[in-house]
Design a protein around this motif. Structure first.
Motif, PDB file in Angstrom:
ATOM      1  N   ARG A 174       0.835  -1.204   0.000  1.00  0.00           N
ATOM      2  CA  ARG A 174       0.000   0.000   0.000  1.00  0.00           C
ATOM      3  C   ARG A 174       0.868   1.251   0.000  1.00  0.00           C
ATOM      4  O   ARG A 174       0.604   2.210  -0.746  1.00  0.00           O
ATOM      5  CB  ARG A 174      -0.911   0.013   1.228  1.00  0.00           C
ATOM      6  N   GLN A 175       1.924   1.245   0.831  1.00  0.00           N
ATOM      7  CA  GLN A 175       2.820   2.404   0.888  1.00  0.00           C
ATOM      8  C   GLN A 175       3.557   2.595  -0.430  1.00  0.00           C
ATOM      9  O   GLN A 175       3.717   3.726  -0.902  1.00  0.00           O
ATOM     10  CB  GLN A 175       3.827   2.231   2.028  1.00  0.00           C
ATOM     11  N   ASN A 178       1.154   4.004  -3.085  1.00  0.00           N
ATOM     12  CA  ASN A 178       0.840   5.419  -2.862  1.00  0.00           C
ATOM     13  C   ASN A 178       2.027   6.311  -3.172  1.00  0.00           C
ATOM     14  O   ASN A 178       1.883   7.370  -3.792  1.00  0.00           O
ATOM     15  CB  ASN A 178       0.385   5.612  -1.415  1.00  0.00           C
ATOM     16  N   TRP A 182       1.114   6.797  -6.955  1.00  0.00           N
ATOM     17  CA  TRP A 182       0.054   7.740  -6.599  1.00  0.00           C
ATOM     18  C   TRP A 182      -1.326   7.072  -6.572  1.00  0.00           C
ATOM     19  O   TRP A 182      -2.328   7.652  -6.991  1.00  0.00           O
ATOM     20  CB  TRP A 182       0.046   8.938  -7.564  1.00  0.00           C
ATOM     21  N   SER A 184      -4.488   6.020  -4.714  1.00  0.00           N
ATOM     22  CA  SER A 184      -5.210   6.399  -3.490  1.00  0.00           C
ATOM     23  C   SER A 184      -6.310   5.404  -3.134  1.00  0.00           C
ATOM     24  O   SER A 184      -6.812   5.417  -2.005  1.00  0.00           O
ATOM     25  CB  SER A 184      -5.812   7.799  -3.647  1.00  0.00           C
ATOM     26  N   ASP A 233      -5.354   0.525 -10.355  1.00  0.00           N
ATOM     27  CA  ASP A 233      -5.300   0.641  -8.898  1.00  0.00           C
ATOM     28  C   ASP A 233      -4.748  -0.616  -8.225  1.00  0.00           C
ATOM     29  O   ASP A 233      -4.631  -0.664  -7.002  1.00  0.00           O
ATOM     30  CB  ASP A 233      -6.700   0.920  -8.336  1.00  0.00           C
TER      31      ASP A 233
END
Length: 318
Positions: A174-175, A178, A182, A184, A233
């Motif tokens: 997840r880190q 992001n 980018w 979200s 995503d």
């Protein structure tokens, strides 16, 4: 379709709970299940002593140990003769005694302070190095974690258990998603046979979990369905070697190529297989369980030593 069915089921349950007759039936079933759980853990046994208030007078050490020994004796018979999978790891009496002495020697250490207990940090590094060596093939020496000053392409950490290992790998992806892409609203793709801890991790971290079916013929993660669900995503594909319900091994190499092509992470859950498959490959050539470190994607392997070890593997394209 599985996610849609789950949502519809939850909505139906909530609506049903507003109807008195249905609500009473649901409550009866819950009560029945609760009593069954309590009975299975012995909590409904009137003869069982339960201490729920801190005693005003402390017990002597001998009494405490005696009570604990009595409880342990009643539980050992449940697993000592085998037949328990994935819950206890028992070799022989000599090995067990060694484990007890080792745990006792370091029971008051704290890994958060390697300046005080450098040995604990050393043990962790050596266990991760041994695991990396075992999971790498002989010609992959450049991928093997070395305890020296040179940067390694393999690194690892020991966690408190499998759920935490999966949680940490999920958080890391997840880190990464992001920070580097980018993203979200991250998504993770997992087969319906994946360990339930990935559901928990996604729920805790606010990640959408996309379930795909297994291949009915092989029991492996359906490759076509997985490829179809990859989106902008997607941060990670979750695979198993083997999976918990069926014991089948997902096609790790194909999933690695897929992850590399779409620039997403690949998590390989080797919790129970990590210390079996390397040896199975040597004695059963036809099995060809290709759970190797040398694949193309960014890979995270979860394997189990005594506790579970999470190996984070950064590998190069061949």
């Amino acid at each position: 379709m599985g996610d849609v069915a789950n949502v519809l089921g939850r909505v139906g349950l909530r609506i049903g709970q507003k109807i008195p007759y249905i609500r009473s039936q649901i409550e009866q079933e819950f009560s029945k299940n609760e009593q069954g759980i309590l009975k299975s853990f012995g909590k409904s046994d009137a003869a069982r002593e339960q201490i729920v208030v801190l005693p005003s007078d402390g017990m002597a050490s001998e009494m405490v140990l005696s009570k604990m020994k009595g409880i342990q004796d009643g539980e050992v018979k449940n697993w000592i003769d085998g037949g328990v999978s994935g819950a206890v790891y028992f070799g022989d009496d000599e090995h067990t005694e060694c484990l007890k002495q080792a745990a006792g020697m370091f029971s008051l250490t704290n890994p958060l302070h390697p300046d005080i207990w450098p040995s604990v940090m050393r043990f962790e590094a050596e266990v991760c190095a041994m695991a990396a060596n075992m999971l790498c093939e002989g010609d992959d020496s450049e991928f093997i974690c070395q305890l020296n000053q040179k940067p390694s392409k393999v690194c690892g950490a020991i966690t408190s258990g499998g759920t935490e290992s999966i949680l940490m790998a999920t958080k890391a992806h997840r880190q990464w998603g992001n920070r580097d892409r980018w993203i979200s609203n991250p998504e993770i793709i997992a087969c319906v046979t994946a360990h339930a801890a990935i559901d928990k991790a996604c729920d805790l971290l606010g990640i959408k979990l996309v379930h795909v079916p297994m291949d009915d013929a092989t029991g492996e993660m359906d490759l076509s369905a997985t490829a179809a669900m990859i989106s902008s995503d997607t941060i990670m594909i979750y695979s198993s070697a083997p999976n918990f319900p069926n014991g089948t091994i997902d096609n790790i190499e194909a999933l690695s190529e897929m992850a590399y092509k779409h620039k997403v992470g690949l998590h390989v859950d080797c919790c129970l297989g990590g210390f079996v498959l390397p040896f199975a490959r040597k004695v059963m050539v036809k099995v060809m369980v290709r759970v190797r470190v040398r694949v193309r994607a960014r890979v995270r392997l979860r394997v189990r030593v005594r506790a579970r070890v999470r190996l984070r593997v950064r590998v190069r394209a061949r």
